[in-house]
Design an enzyme around this catalytic site. Structure first.
Site, PDB file in Angstrom:
ATOM      1  N   THR A  93       1.129  -1.390   0.020  1.00  0.00           N
ATOM      2  CA  THR A  93      -0.096  -0.150   0.047  1.00  0.00           C
ATOM      3  C   THR A  93       0.803   1.193   0.049  1.00  0.00           C
ATOM      4  O   THR A  93       0.561   2.203  -0.913  1.00  0.00           O
ATOM      5  CB  THR A  93      -1.078  -0.096   1.084  1.00  0.00           C
ATOM      6  OG1 THR A  93      -1.944  -1.081   1.182  1.00  0.00           O
ATOM      7  CG2 THR A  93      -1.861   1.250   1.189  1.00  0.00           C
ATOM      8  N   ASN A 111      -6.238 -10.046  -6.239  1.00  0.00           N
ATOM      9  CA  ASN A 111      -6.234 -10.458  -5.027  1.00  0.00           C
ATOM     10  C   ASN A 111      -7.557 -11.183  -4.554  1.00  0.00           C
ATOM     11  O   ASN A 111      -7.693 -12.065  -3.762  1.00  0.00           O
ATOM     12  CB  ASN A 111      -5.839  -9.499  -4.028  1.00  0.00           C
ATOM     13  CG  ASN A 111      -6.940  -8.143  -4.114  1.00  0.00           C
ATOM     14  OD1 ASN A 111      -7.006  -7.385  -5.061  1.00  0.00           O
ATOM     15  ND2 ASN A 111      -7.863  -7.959  -3.297  1.00  0.00           N
ATOM     16  N   GLN A 114       0.359 -10.274  -4.872  1.00  0.00           N
ATOM     17  CA  GLN A 114      -0.117 -11.494  -4.750  1.00  0.00           C
ATOM     18  C   GLN A 114       0.758 -12.344  -5.634  1.00  0.00           C
ATOM     19  O   GLN A 114       0.501 -13.696  -5.635  1.00  0.00           O
ATOM     20  CB  GLN A 114      -1.471 -11.562  -5.289  1.00  0.00           C
ATOM     21  CG  GLN A 114      -2.632 -10.805  -4.375  1.00  0.00           C
ATOM     22  CD  GLN A 114      -2.797 -11.780  -3.216  1.00  0.00           C
ATOM     23  OE1 GLN A 114      -2.443 -12.672  -3.009  1.00  0.00           O
ATOM     24  NE2 GLN A 114      -3.190 -10.875  -2.237  1.00  0.00           N
ATOM     25  N   SER A 143       4.422  -6.969  -0.542  1.00  0.00           N
ATOM     26  CA  SER A 143       4.081  -6.833   0.821  1.00  0.00           C
ATOM     27  C   SER A 143       4.540  -8.173   1.407  1.00  0.00           C
ATOM     28  O   SER A 143       4.486  -9.244   1.001  1.00  0.00           O
ATOM     29  CB  SER A 143       2.507  -6.915   1.026  1.00  0.00           C
ATOM     30  OG  SER A 143       2.119  -5.758   0.861  1.00  0.00           O
ATOM     31  N   HIS A 167       3.864  -9.469   4.185  1.00  0.00           N
ATOM     32  CA  HIS A 167       3.005 -10.563   4.663  1.00  0.00           C
ATOM     33  C   HIS A 167       2.173 -11.613   3.800  1.00  0.00           C
ATOM     34  O   HIS A 167       1.332 -12.393   4.026  1.00  0.00           O
ATOM     35  CB  HIS A 167       1.946  -9.714   5.815  1.00  0.00           C
ATOM     36  CG  HIS A 167       0.888  -9.070   5.091  1.00  0.00           C
ATOM     37  ND1 HIS A 167      -0.411  -9.374   5.075  1.00  0.00           N
ATOM     38  CD2 HIS A 167       0.861  -7.768   4.487  1.00  0.00           C
ATOM     39  CE1 HIS A 167      -1.146  -8.581   4.446  1.00  0.00           C
ATOM     40  NE2 HIS A 167      -0.522  -7.637   4.020  1.00  0.00           N
ATOM     41  N   THR A 213      13.345   5.555  10.459  1.00  0.00           N
ATOM     42  CA  THR A 213      13.971   4.513  10.934  1.00  0.00           C
ATOM     43  C   THR A 213      13.578   3.049  10.370  1.00  0.00           C
ATOM     44  O   THR A 213      12.193   2.956  10.798  1.00  0.00           O
ATOM     45  CB  THR A 213      14.250   4.490  12.349  1.00  0.00           C
ATOM     46  OG1 THR A 213      14.629   5.687  12.915  1.00  0.00           O
ATOM     47  CG2 THR A 213      15.134   3.219  12.749  1.00  0.00           C
ATOM     48  N   CYS A 271      -9.084  -6.024   2.733  1.00  0.00           N
ATOM     49  CA  CYS A 271      -9.102  -4.722   2.992  1.00  0.00           C
ATOM     50  C   CYS A 271     -10.276  -3.783   2.921  1.00  0.00           C
ATOM     51  O   CYS A 271     -10.468  -2.940   3.331  1.00  0.00           O
ATOM     52  CB  CYS A 271      -8.010  -3.910   1.959  1.00  0.00           C
ATOM     53  SG  CYS A 271      -6.400  -4.621   2.292  1.00  0.00           S
TER      54      CYS A 271
END
Length: 374
Positions: free
Chosen positions: A72, A152, A180, A200, A202, A242, A325
């Site tokens: 995102t 997705n 994906q 991403s 995850h 950071t 989402c």
């Protein structure tokens, strides 16, 4: 025990990845921006090694990788980060599709509200973008084409190489949301005509909260992206703040594992998808989308509402009826609507998504429970 079949929403963290993240958090807790002592230098080395691991997935150079919080943020950096260049060069036309993730559609819509012209490509009933419409939509002032690799919700694979061929004679930047597919479906993303790739962690067995943006150079020319927020200048000045070194290291290891195992993973999930499809076909299921990822299966069974099915299957399998989402919005899937699917079929649509950790699926129990709803 409930069998998890919602890998498109998120994947479990692989044990070896979790071990590395845990170790870095406790033992190697330096700030990669602190270079005056060994703790910072060790953190910097881990970050740079992870950068190489991410780049290797698509045969990019490590210098073309910046770390973000996920796809995102990567998507927003590309779309909103091109605004200044677009306005300076008077190229304010964007092409995307009607089935993109909200992480694409919403920043694009924001630019549209700011005076940009946007073409939203139609899709066929099979879920493929309209290639001829893409060709016809390209203009001299087109600054960006943004098309996802694998959807997705339906798992439909878009013709990335064909799009690259079309854009080979155009200067528009090409962005691919590969959340994906990155690392799991290692096809097409090595094409050098792709300027930007969003990923991403995850979705690839790494922790939540970490991702990356790959920004390929055109020859010796770097992308014209500018930061969308400020404060520190980290990650080539494009993503200040950071770095979460433990998460970055975990993402790197997950990418390395995926590079080694993706071919075997594809074979394994393809078998699971075939078996699951055979089971629901006996119940009269209709598959939503063709040319789909082996990891994703979207289907509707006439007479069965998806909400009722999910409740009925609770405790047996964990599945969904749309994007994680937007699943709380209770609005019809914009993806299935764009495909021209009727309301009853949309209301019955269920997404099953498989992964490397899926081993055994209770097909008989699933079928018996679904039969109770017919």
């Amino acid at each position: 025990m409930t069998v998890y079949l919602d890998y498109s929403a998120t994947t479990p963290v692989l044990p070896e990845v979790a071990d590395l993240v845990h170790n870095v958090m406790l033992e190697e807790y330096g700030n990669a921006g602190s270079r005056t002592h060994e703790y910072g230098l060790n953190a910097k080395r881990m970050v740079e090694f992870a950068r190489t691991q991410v780049a290797t997935v698509v045969n990019a150079d490590k210098t073309e990788v910046i770390f973000t919080s996920g796809a995102t943020e990567s998507n927003n950096i590309v779309i909103l980060g091109l605004r200044e260049f677009a306005e300076k060069t008077n190229k304010k036309h964007i092409i995307t599709s009607k089935i993109e993730h909200k992480a694409i559609l919403e920043p694009v819509n924001y630019l549209e509200q700011q005076g940009f012209d946007v073409t939203y490509l139609d899709v066929t009933p099979d879920g493929q973008i309209n290639i001829e419409q893409l060709k016809a939509s390209l203009r001299d002032d087109t600054v960006l084409v943004s098309i996802m690799h694998i959807n997705n919700e339906t798992g439909v694979i878009q013709p990335i190489n064909e799009i690259c061929h079309i854009l080979s004679v155009h200067n528009a930047y090409f962005h691919v949301d590969a959340a994906q597919s990155f690392g799991k479906y290692p096809f097409d993303l090595e094409n050098k005509r792709i300027d930007f790739i969003s990923i991403s962690g995850h979705k690839i067995y790494a922790p939540k909260g970490v991702g990356a943006l790959i920004m390929r150079r055109r020859g010796y020319t770097k992308s014209p992206l500018v930061p969308i927020y400020y404060g520190g200048g980290q990650e080539k000045g494009l993503r200040p703040g950071t770095l979460a070194t433990p998460l970055v290291a975990g993402l790197g290891l997950a990418c390395e594992i995926a590079t080694k195992n993706s071919s075997e993973w594809i074979k394994e999930v393809a078998v699971l998808k075939y078996e699951f499809t055979a089971m629901i076909t006996e119940l009269g299921a209709v598959i939503n989308g063709t040319n789909t990822s082996p990891y994703v299966l979207n289907f509707s069974i006439p007479g069965i509402n998806s909400e009722a099915a999910i409740v009925q299957l609770k405790g047996i399998i964990a599945v969904s009826n749309g994007s994680a989402c937007t699943s709380n919005s209770y609005t019809p899937s914009h993806v299935l609507v764009a495909m021209g699917i009727d309301e009853e079929r949309i209301n019955g649509a269920i997404r099953v998504s498989f992964g490397a950790c899926t081993k055994k699926i209770p097909y008989r129990d699933i079928q018996n429970q679904l039969k109770k709803l017919l």
